[in-house]
Each structure stands twice: as structure tokens, then as C-alpha cells.
Scaffold this motif. Structure first.
Motif, PDB file in Angstrom:
ATOM      1  N   ARG A  54       0.864  -1.181   0.000  1.00  0.00           N
ATOM      2  CA  ARG A  54       0.000   0.000   0.000  1.00  0.00           C
ATOM      3  C   ARG A  54       0.899   1.229   0.000  1.00  0.00           C
ATOM      4  O   ARG A  54       1.728   1.395   0.913  1.00  0.00           O
ATOM      5  CB  ARG A  54      -0.887   0.003   1.232  1.00  0.00           C
ATOM      6  CG  ARG A  54      -1.940  -1.091   1.178  1.00  0.00           C
ATOM      7  CD  ARG A  54      -2.556  -1.231   2.519  1.00  0.00           C
ATOM      8  NE  ARG A  54      -3.690  -2.133   2.504  1.00  0.00           N
ATOM      9  CZ  ARG A  54      -4.333  -2.498   3.600  1.00  0.00           C
ATOM     10  NH1 ARG A  54      -3.953  -2.041   4.774  1.00  0.00           N
ATOM     11  NH2 ARG A  54      -5.355  -3.310   3.528  1.00  0.00           N
ATOM     12  N   ARG A  80      -5.254   6.827   9.485  1.00  0.00           N
ATOM     13  CA  ARG A  80      -4.579   6.349  10.691  1.00  0.00           C
ATOM     14  C   ARG A  80      -5.596   5.829  11.705  1.00  0.00           C
ATOM     15  O   ARG A  80      -5.418   4.752  12.282  1.00  0.00           O
ATOM     16  CB  ARG A  80      -3.751   7.506  11.273  1.00  0.00           C
ATOM     17  CG  ARG A  80      -2.799   7.056  12.329  1.00  0.00           C
ATOM     18  CD  ARG A  80      -1.887   8.166  12.776  1.00  0.00           C
ATOM     19  NE  ARG A  80      -1.138   7.761  13.957  1.00  0.00           N
ATOM     20  CZ  ARG A  80      -0.258   8.528  14.575  1.00  0.00           C
ATOM     21  NH1 ARG A  80       0.014   9.737  14.125  1.00  0.00           N
ATOM     22  NH2 ARG A  80       0.385   8.097  15.638  1.00  0.00           N
ATOM     23  N   GLN A 126      -3.199   0.322   7.174  1.00  0.00           N
ATOM     24  CA  GLN A 126      -1.730   0.312   7.169  1.00  0.00           C
ATOM     25  C   GLN A 126      -1.202   0.750   5.815  1.00  0.00           C
ATOM     26  O   GLN A 126      -1.619   0.200   4.799  1.00  0.00           O
ATOM     27  CB  GLN A 126      -1.228  -1.106   7.421  1.00  0.00           C
ATOM     28  CG  GLN A 126      -1.597  -1.672   8.763  1.00  0.00           C
ATOM     29  CD  GLN A 126      -0.577  -1.297   9.822  1.00  0.00           C
ATOM     30  OE1 GLN A 126       0.602  -1.190   9.513  1.00  0.00           O
ATOM     31  NE2 GLN A 126      -1.024  -1.087  11.031  1.00  0.00           N
ATOM     32  N   ILE A 127      -0.287   1.688   5.831  1.00  0.00           N
ATOM     33  CA  ILE A 127       0.383   2.106   4.588  1.00  0.00           C
ATOM     34  C   ILE A 127       1.842   1.677   4.723  1.00  0.00           C
ATOM     35  O   ILE A 127       2.461   1.873   5.769  1.00  0.00           O
ATOM     36  CB  ILE A 127       0.288   3.641   4.411  1.00  0.00           C
ATOM     37  CG1 ILE A 127      -1.178   4.108   4.346  1.00  0.00           C
ATOM     38  CG2 ILE A 127       1.076   4.114   3.188  1.00  0.00           C
ATOM     39  CD1 ILE A 127      -1.979   3.664   3.159  1.00  0.00           C
ATOM     40  N   ASP A 128       2.404   1.067   3.674  1.00  0.00           N
ATOM     41  CA  ASP A 128       3.791   0.593   3.770  1.00  0.00           C
ATOM     42  C   ASP A 128       4.794   1.696   3.439  1.00  0.00           C
ATOM     43  O   ASP A 128       5.840   1.793   4.064  1.00  0.00           O
ATOM     44  CB  ASP A 128       4.013  -0.571   2.784  1.00  0.00           C
ATOM     45  CG  ASP A 128       3.078  -1.717   3.086  1.00  0.00           C
ATOM     46  OD1 ASP A 128       3.206  -2.295   4.168  1.00  0.00           O
ATOM     47  OD2 ASP A 128       2.180  -1.992   2.263  1.00  0.00           O
ATOM     48  N   LEU A 129       4.453   2.482   2.432  1.00  0.00           N
ATOM     49  CA  LEU A 129       5.476   3.384   1.889  1.00  0.00           C
ATOM     50  C   LEU A 129       4.846   4.675   1.390  1.00  0.00           C
ATOM     51  O   LEU A 129       3.785   4.644   0.743  1.00  0.00           O
ATOM     52  CB  LEU A 129       6.127   2.646   0.708  1.00  0.00           C
ATOM     53  CG  LEU A 129       7.382   3.215   0.097  1.00  0.00           C
ATOM     54  CD1 LEU A 129       8.486   3.330   1.131  1.00  0.00           C
ATOM     55  CD2 LEU A 129       7.842   2.301  -1.048  1.00  0.00           C
ATOM     56  N   TYR A 151       3.873  12.881   8.511  1.00  0.00           N
ATOM     57  CA  TYR A 151       4.351  11.497   8.369  1.00  0.00           C
ATOM     58  C   TYR A 151       5.764  11.330   8.928  1.00  0.00           C
ATOM     59  O   TYR A 151       6.089  10.296   9.502  1.00  0.00           O
ATOM     60  CB  TYR A 151       4.279  11.055   6.901  1.00  0.00           C
ATOM     61  CG  TYR A 151       2.858  10.673   6.512  1.00  0.00           C
ATOM     62  CD1 TYR A 151       2.213   9.595   7.105  1.00  0.00           C
ATOM     63  CD2 TYR A 151       2.148  11.403   5.563  1.00  0.00           C
ATOM     64  CE1 TYR A 151       0.907   9.244   6.768  1.00  0.00           C
ATOM     65  CE2 TYR A 151       0.838  11.062   5.213  1.00  0.00           C
ATOM     66  CZ  TYR A 151       0.231   9.973   5.824  1.00  0.00           C
ATOM     67  OH  TYR A 151      -1.062   9.633   5.496  1.00  0.00           O
ATOM     68  N   LYS A 170       6.773   8.767  12.017  1.00  0.00           N
ATOM     69  CA  LYS A 170       7.813   7.735  11.875  1.00  0.00           C
ATOM     70  C   LYS A 170       8.841   7.832  12.999  1.00  0.00           C
ATOM     71  O   LYS A 170       9.372   6.829  13.467  1.00  0.00           O
ATOM     72  CB  LYS A 170       8.486   7.894  10.501  1.00  0.00           C
ATOM     73  CG  LYS A 170       9.454   6.783  10.137  1.00  0.00           C
ATOM     74  CD  LYS A 170       8.722   5.484   9.870  1.00  0.00           C
ATOM     75  CE  LYS A 170       9.626   4.333   9.613  1.00  0.00           C
ATOM     76  NZ  LYS A 170       8.902   3.045   9.711  1.00  0.00           N
ATOM     77  N   PRO A 188       4.344   4.386   8.358  1.00  0.00           N
ATOM     78  CA  PRO A 188       4.833   4.117   6.997  1.00  0.00           C
ATOM     79  C   PRO A 188       6.246   4.678   6.774  1.00  0.00           C
ATOM     80  O   PRO A 188       6.593   5.703   7.347  1.00  0.00           O
ATOM     81  CB  PRO A 188       3.833   4.866   6.106  1.00  0.00           C
ATOM     82  CG  PRO A 188       2.733   5.350   6.977  1.00  0.00           C
ATOM     83  CD  PRO A 188       3.128   5.188   8.397  1.00  0.00           C
ATOM     84  N   LYS A 189       7.020   3.985   5.917  1.00  0.00           N
ATOM     85  CA  LYS A 189       8.344   4.524   5.533  1.00  0.00           C
ATOM     86  C   LYS A 189       8.134   5.728   4.633  1.00  0.00           C
ATOM     87  O   LYS A 189       7.196   5.727   3.821  1.00  0.00           O
ATOM     88  CB  LYS A 189       9.126   3.476   4.755  1.00  0.00           C
ATOM     89  CG  LYS A 189       9.640   2.416   5.647  1.00  0.00           C
ATOM     90  CD  LYS A 189      10.564   1.477   4.903  1.00  0.00           C
ATOM     91  CE  LYS A 189      10.951   0.353   5.827  1.00  0.00           C
ATOM     92  NZ  LYS A 189      11.093  -0.908   5.158  1.00  0.00           N
TER      93      LYS A 189
END
Ligand code: AP5
Length: 219
Positions: free
Chosen positions: A2, A97, A102-105, A182, A186, A193-194
Motif C-alpha cells: 500500500r 490512521r 496500514q500504509i507501507d510506503l 508522516y 515515523k 509508513p516509511k
């Protein structure tokens, strides 16, 4: 996977989204394309959105969140998706959120404003597929015709220089704060997410290769 593609109007999100989605075999979820689809169909939502979009402003958060929530529940999103043009405000990002989506990147494409104005005013679009061209930097094989179908290309109503400047100021006010949102998330939580900044200047296929290499490193 995602993925969220961030970047100013005209940074190349739509252009790069096509390459990423082909590579990962995931759908591209472009809120701009969805809204233009609503306008074309003459729906109430489309009628409400048209004047807002033509003025370069943002459509109501609640309405966008509803559209996106419905879209990600479609079967083709099972193995992931790419958001192009969403989230666009802090409330939109918070809604993801809070819903534990879930967001990966996050890929943030960076381009100077002078280049952005040239890119947007020279853009041509094939409305049915969302394919984009540029009269100089990415011309179609036949002038003003889509490479695949031969249909006429159009210029978007919000692609005038005046509206681009308005869209850029809305971007600075409402969308750019997502970068700090973001990055701060992190720093406080490794599960966030990255976030990767991607220089968006240069040849379109070189940028695609750079992005795909980043994705592979982070898969
Ligand atoms: P939307 O359709 O999302 O527009 P945008 O974010 O302003 O982004 P663009 O589509 O203009 O640019 P892009 O980054 O995709 O660039 P592209 O790849 O085409 O939104 C439109 C409106 O809808 C908004 O203003 C708002 O009203 C509403 N909306 C949408 N989502 C919303 C949301 N979440 N919340 C509220 N409202 C929302 O490239 C641009 C041009 O440059 C092309 O011609 C391309 O060929 C060329 N190009 C690309 N890469 C390069 C390169 N490397 N070198 C040279 N030229 C290049």
C-alpha cells in the motif's frame, strides 16, 4: 503493498503511478480521476465538485474519505493499492490512521514550481483511461491523439496557469504539512509508513526506475 504518492500538482504523480501500478500489479486510486468520473457522469457529487476543482480548491474531506473508503473495499484492492492525490489534508491522513489502514510506503515526489507550471500547462489527457502526455516532454505519437485508442486528447479545465498557481498555494497550505505529519509519526513509532523523498526532475523513465528500485528495497 500500500503506497501513497505525495507531491505538488504536476509533480508527476499520475505519470509515475502508472509505472508503479504496472510493476506491482496493484490498482491506482486517484481521487482526482474519481472526481472527474463523477463530473462526467453528471452525478450530484460531480456537480458539487466541478466548481471547486475548476477554482483550484479542495473538495470536502468527508466526501473524499467516503469515496476512498468505498473504493478500497473493492476486491481488486486485496493485494494492495496506490493512492495518487490522497490524502491531501491532515484530516484525510488522520482518517486513514484512525481506521488502522496500514500504509507501507510514502513516496514524496519533489519538483520546482517553475517546472510544475510548464508541465501542467502543456499536459494533455486521455479522459477514458487517465493516460497523460505532455506536448513537449512526453508527446503522443500523433499530435493530440491517444497512443492506444487514437481518441482525441483534452486539456483539463483546471490546467490554466491561473488555476495552477491557486492549486500550488492550496498545496502549500493544506497538503505540504503532511510531510511533517508522516515524518514526525515515523520518528515516534517505527510501525508508521516509511517515507522516501524522490527527486522528480529528469527523464520520466529514469524517475520510474529510481522509484521502482526504492520500492524493491523497501518491500
Ligand atoms: P488531481 O487530479 O489529483 O490533481 P493534482 O494533485 O493537482 O495533480 P495533477 O494530476 O495535476 O498532477 P500529477 O502530479 O499527477 O502530474 P502528472 O503525472 O499528470 O486533483 C485535481 C483536483 O481534484 C484538486 O485540485 C481538488 O480540487 C480535487 N481533489 C483531488 N483529490 C482530492 C482530495 N484528496 N481531497 C480534496 N480534493 C481533491 O504530470 C503533469 C505533466 O507533467 C504531464 O503532462 C506529464 O506528462 C508531465 N511530466 C511528468 N513527469 C515529467 C518529467 N519527469 N519530466 C517532464 N514532464 C513530466
Amino acid at each position: 503493498m500500500r503506497i501513497i504518492l505525495l507531491g505538488a500538482p504536476g509533480a508527476g504523480k499520475g505519470t509515475q503511478a502508472q509505472a508503479i501500478c504496472d510493476h506491482l500489479n496493484i490498482p491506482q486510486i486517484s481521487t482526482g480521476d474519481m472526481l472527474r468520473g463523477e463530473i462526467k457522469s453528471g452525478s450530484d457529487l460531480g456537480n458539487q465538485a466541478k466548481s471547486i476543482m475548476d477554482a483550484g480548491k479542495l473538495v470536502d474531506d468527508e466526501l473524499i474519505i467516503k469515496l476512498v473508503t468505498k473504493r478500497i473495499n473493492v476486491n481488486d484492492c486485496k493485494n494492495g493499492y496506490l493512492f495518487d492525490g490522497f490524502p491531501r489534508t491532515i484530516p484525510q491522513a488522520q482518517s486513514l490512521r484512525l481506521a488502522n489502514i496500514q500504509i507501507d510506503l510514502i513516496l514524496n515526489i519533489i519538483v520546482d514550481e517553475a517546472d510544475i507550471v510548464n508541465r501542467i500547462t502543456g499536459r494533455r489527457v486521455h479522459p477514458a483511461s487517465g493516460r497523460t502526455y505532455h506536448v513537449e516532454y512526453n508527446p503522443p505519437k500523433m499530435p493530440e491523439k491517444d497512443d492506444v485508442t487514437g481518441d482525441d486528447l483534452i486539456q483539463r479545465d483546471d490546467d490554466t496557469e491561473e488555476t495552477v498557481r491557486k492549486r500550488l498555494s492550496v498545496y502549500h497550505e493544506q497538503t505540504e504539512p503532511l510531510i511533517s505529519f508522516y515524518k514526525a509519526w515515523k520518528q515516534e513509532n517505527d510501525e508508521a509508513p516509511k517515507f522516501i523523498d524522490v527527486p522528480g526532475i529528469g527523464n520520466i523513465s529514469e524517475i520510474s526506475q529510481r522509484i521502482i528500485a526504492s520500492i524493491e528495497q523497501n518491500q
